[in-house]
Scaffold this motif. Structure first.
Motif, short mmCIF file in Angstrom:
data_model
loop_
_atom_site.label_atom_id
_atom_site.label_comp_id
_atom_site.label_asym_id
_atom_site.label_seq_id
_atom_site.Cartn_x
_atom_site.Cartn_y
_atom_site.Cartn_z
N VAL A 1 0.86 -1.18 0.00
CA VAL A 1 0.00 0.00 0.00
C VAL A 1 0.90 1.23 0.00
CG1 VAL A 1 -1.78 1.28 1.25
CG2 VAL A 1 -1.81 -1.21 1.26
N ASP A 2 0.52 2.24 -0.76
CA ASP A 2 1.27 3.49 -0.78
C ASP A 2 0.55 4.55 0.03
OD1 ASP A 2 3.40 2.63 -2.41
OD2 ASP A 2 2.17 2.88 -4.21
N LEU A 3 1.27 5.20 0.92
CA LEU A 3 0.73 6.30 1.70
C LEU A 3 1.53 7.55 1.35
CD1 LEU A 3 -0.33 6.40 5.39
CD2 LEU A 3 1.35 8.06 4.60
N SER A 4 0.84 8.67 1.16
CA SER A 4 1.53 9.92 0.85
C SER A 4 0.95 11.05 1.69
CB SER A 4 1.42 10.26 -0.64
OG SER A 4 0.10 10.63 -0.97
N PHE A 5 1.77 12.09 1.90
CA PHE A 5 1.33 13.27 2.64
C PHE A 5 2.32 14.39 2.37
CE2 PHE A 5 4.17 10.81 5.25
CZ PHE A 5 4.95 11.72 5.94
N THR B 1 13.33 16.10 22.50
CA THR B 1 12.13 16.93 22.34
C THR B 1 11.77 17.13 20.87
OG1 THR B 1 13.48 18.95 22.36
CG2 THR B 1 12.61 18.17 24.48
N ALA B 2 12.40 16.39 19.97
CA ALA B 2 12.18 16.59 18.54
C ALA B 2 10.75 16.24 18.16
CB ALA B 2 13.16 15.74 17.74
N ASP B 3 10.21 17.01 17.24
CA ASP B 3 8.91 16.67 16.66
C ASP B 3 9.07 15.39 15.85
OD1 ASP B 3 8.10 19.32 17.54
OD2 ASP B 3 9.22 20.06 15.80
N ILE B 4 8.00 14.61 15.78
CA ILE B 4 8.15 13.29 15.16
C ILE B 4 6.90 12.91 14.38
CG2 ILE B 4 7.26 12.04 17.17
CD1 ILE B 4 9.46 9.93 16.65
N ILE B 5 7.12 12.20 13.28
CA ILE B 5 6.04 11.61 12.50
C ILE B 5 6.38 10.14 12.31
CG2 ILE B 5 4.79 11.58 10.31
CD1 ILE B 5 5.49 14.52 9.98
N LEU B 6 5.48 9.25 12.73
CA LEU B 6 5.68 7.81 12.61
C LEU B 6 4.67 7.27 11.60
CD1 LEU B 6 5.97 6.86 16.41
CD2 LEU B 6 7.81 7.47 14.83
N VAL B 7 5.15 6.52 10.63
CA VAL B 7 4.30 5.90 9.63
C VAL B 7 4.58 4.40 9.64
CG1 VAL B 7 3.55 5.92 7.22
CG2 VAL B 7 4.51 8.00 8.24
N SER B 8 3.53 3.59 9.79
CA SER B 8 3.77 2.15 9.92
C SER B 8 2.63 1.34 9.34
CB SER B 8 3.96 1.77 11.40
OG SER B 8 2.79 2.06 12.13
N CYS B 9 2.92 0.07 9.06
CA CYS B 9 1.91 -0.89 8.63
C CYS B 9 2.20 -2.19 9.37
CB CYS B 9 1.96 -1.11 7.12
SG CYS B 9 0.62 -2.15 6.49
N PHE C 1 -11.35 4.02 8.70
CA PHE C 1 -10.34 4.97 9.14
C PHE C 1 -10.83 5.78 10.33
CE2 PHE C 1 -12.96 7.90 6.76
CZ PHE C 1 -12.79 9.11 7.42
N TRP C 2 -9.88 6.34 11.04
CA TRP C 2 -10.11 7.29 12.10
C TRP C 2 -9.03 8.36 11.99
CZ3 TRP C 2 -7.35 6.87 17.29
CH2 TRP C 2 -7.72 7.92 18.17
N SER C 3 -9.40 9.61 11.77
CA SER C 3 -8.44 10.72 11.76
C SER C 3 -8.74 11.59 12.98
CB SER C 3 -8.52 11.53 10.47
OG SER C 3 -9.82 12.07 10.27
N ASN D 1 -4.55 -9.41 1.26
CA ASN D 1 -4.07 -10.78 1.07
C ASN D 1 -4.50 -11.70 2.21
OD1 ASN D 1 -2.80 -9.95 -1.30
ND2 ASN D 1 -0.87 -9.50 -0.23
N GLY D 2 -5.71 -11.47 2.71
CA GLY D 2 -6.24 -12.31 3.78
C GLY D 2 -5.75 -11.94 5.16
N ARG D 3 -4.91 -10.90 5.27
CA ARG D 3 -4.38 -10.47 6.57
C ARG D 3 -5.04 -9.18 6.99
NH1 ARG D 3 0.36 -8.83 4.57
NH2 ARG D 3 1.05 -8.08 6.60
N LEU D 4 -5.27 -9.03 8.28
CA LEU D 4 -5.81 -7.81 8.85
C LEU D 4 -4.63 -6.94 9.26
CD1 LEU D 4 -8.41 -6.32 9.69
CD2 LEU D 4 -8.17 -7.40 11.95
N VAL D 5 -4.58 -5.70 8.76
CA VAL D 5 -3.45 -4.82 9.06
C VAL D 5 -3.93 -3.46 9.55
CG1 VAL D 5 -1.97 -5.95 7.36
CG2 VAL D 5 -3.28 -3.91 6.71
N ASN D 6 -3.00 -2.78 10.21
CA ASN D 6 -3.22 -1.41 10.66
C ASN D 6 -2.20 -0.51 9.98
OD1 ASN D 6 -2.06 0.42 13.47
ND2 ASN D 6 -3.82 1.00 12.24
N LEU D 7 -2.67 0.41 9.14
CA LEU D 7 -1.82 1.41 8.51
C LEU D 7 -2.01 2.70 9.29
CD1 LEU D 7 0.10 2.16 6.19
CD2 LEU D 7 -1.91 2.75 4.83
N SER D 8 -0.91 3.28 9.75
CA SER D 8 -1.00 4.37 10.71
C SER D 8 -0.01 5.49 10.38
CB SER D 8 -0.69 3.83 12.12
OG SER D 8 -0.49 4.87 13.05
N ILE D 9 -0.43 6.74 10.59
CA ILE D 9 0.48 7.88 10.57
C ILE D 9 0.20 8.71 11.82
CG2 ILE D 9 -1.08 9.14 9.01
CD1 ILE D 9 1.43 10.66 8.03
#
Length: 243
Positions: free
Chosen positions: A89-93, A120-128, A168-170, A200-208
């Motif tokens: 899956v492709d995620l963009s922002f 104290t750095a600002d952070i963005i985490l993107v995961s699947c 989704f939940w934003s 593909n038969g798997r349940l996943v969580n895509l998160s940003i």
């Protein structure tokens, strides 16, 4: 050839309504034929439908093509993230040039940081990641329940719904100092998107997840610009109404 003309007596005998209708028709024809001085007519021919004709006092702008990178805020550029064959899956922002891709990133987990002090750095985490619940909706419900689990945390604004890939939940929220996701155990602004779907038969969580200290209001305002640009496989994820 002799041209016959109606006598004044006959002409004057015509009903007034007939004379008014003839005069109105002549005026309408004059306006139509002299349209270049009164109206401008522009036609637009598109393959998606029949020709459309619009009449207006002044000519409108010429039809334009589809804009590129629509919705990307000024000073930012579109950043795309992929997760390999395990999560195709492709995620963009949108992301500013002053953010950097951290060395801690992996195929399934990407980290973007901003600021010199790592504590104290600002952070963005993107995961699947794989999930083991019963449904895509269950994944979203669990994230809503546990991401702001402490009493000193709160969701300020949120949006839920369905996408082509699943649910989704934003959100826009504030993490209290005792929340495990808070930066340096201090009040933290949090913005993000959580999704649940099957692939593909798997349940996943895509998160940003986007986080910055509550004192850093400038970055929080940037997050408000960035979150509405999140797309998954080209589909825009609706953002909440920020407060």
């Amino acid at each position: 050839m002799t041209r016959r003309t109606a006598s004044p007596r006959i002409a004057s005998a015509r009903p007034a309504s007939v004379r008014r209708a003839a005069a109105a028709g002549t005026l309408a024809l004059t306006v139509l034929l002299s349209g270049c001085s009164v109206f401008q007519i522009r036609t637009e021919d598109k393959s998606a439908g029949p020709m459309r004709i619009g009449v207006q006092e002044t000519a409108g702008p010429e039809p334009t093509g589809k804009p590129t990178e629509a919705g990307i805020p000024e000073g930012m550029s579109k950043t795309s993230v992929s997760f390999g064959s395990s999560c195709p899956v492709d995620l963009s922002f949108a992301l500013g040039d002053d953010w950097r891709d951290s060395s801690g990133s992996s195929e399934e987990f990407h980290v973007f940081s901003h600021g010199e002090n790592s504590a104290t750095a600002d952070i963005i985490l993107v995961s699947c990641n794989d999930e083991y619940g019963d449904s895509a909706q269950g994944v979203v419900d669990n994230k809503r329940r546990y991401n702001f689990s402490k009493q000193d945390s709160q969701v300020i604004a949120e949006q839920t719904g369905s996408l082509a890939v699943g649910e989704f939940w934003s959100y826009q929220g504030e993490l209290g100092p005792t929340e495990i996701l808070a930066l340096n155990s201090k009040p933290t602004y949090a913005y993000g998107v959580e999704t649940g779907y099957k692939i593909n038969g798997r349940l996943v969580n895509l998160s940003i997840q986007m986080r910055t200290l509550k004192t850093n209001t400038e970055v929080a305002e940037d997050f408000k610009k960035m979150l509405p640009t999140v797309t998954i496989d080209g589909e825009r994820v609706p953002a909440p109404s920020f407060r």
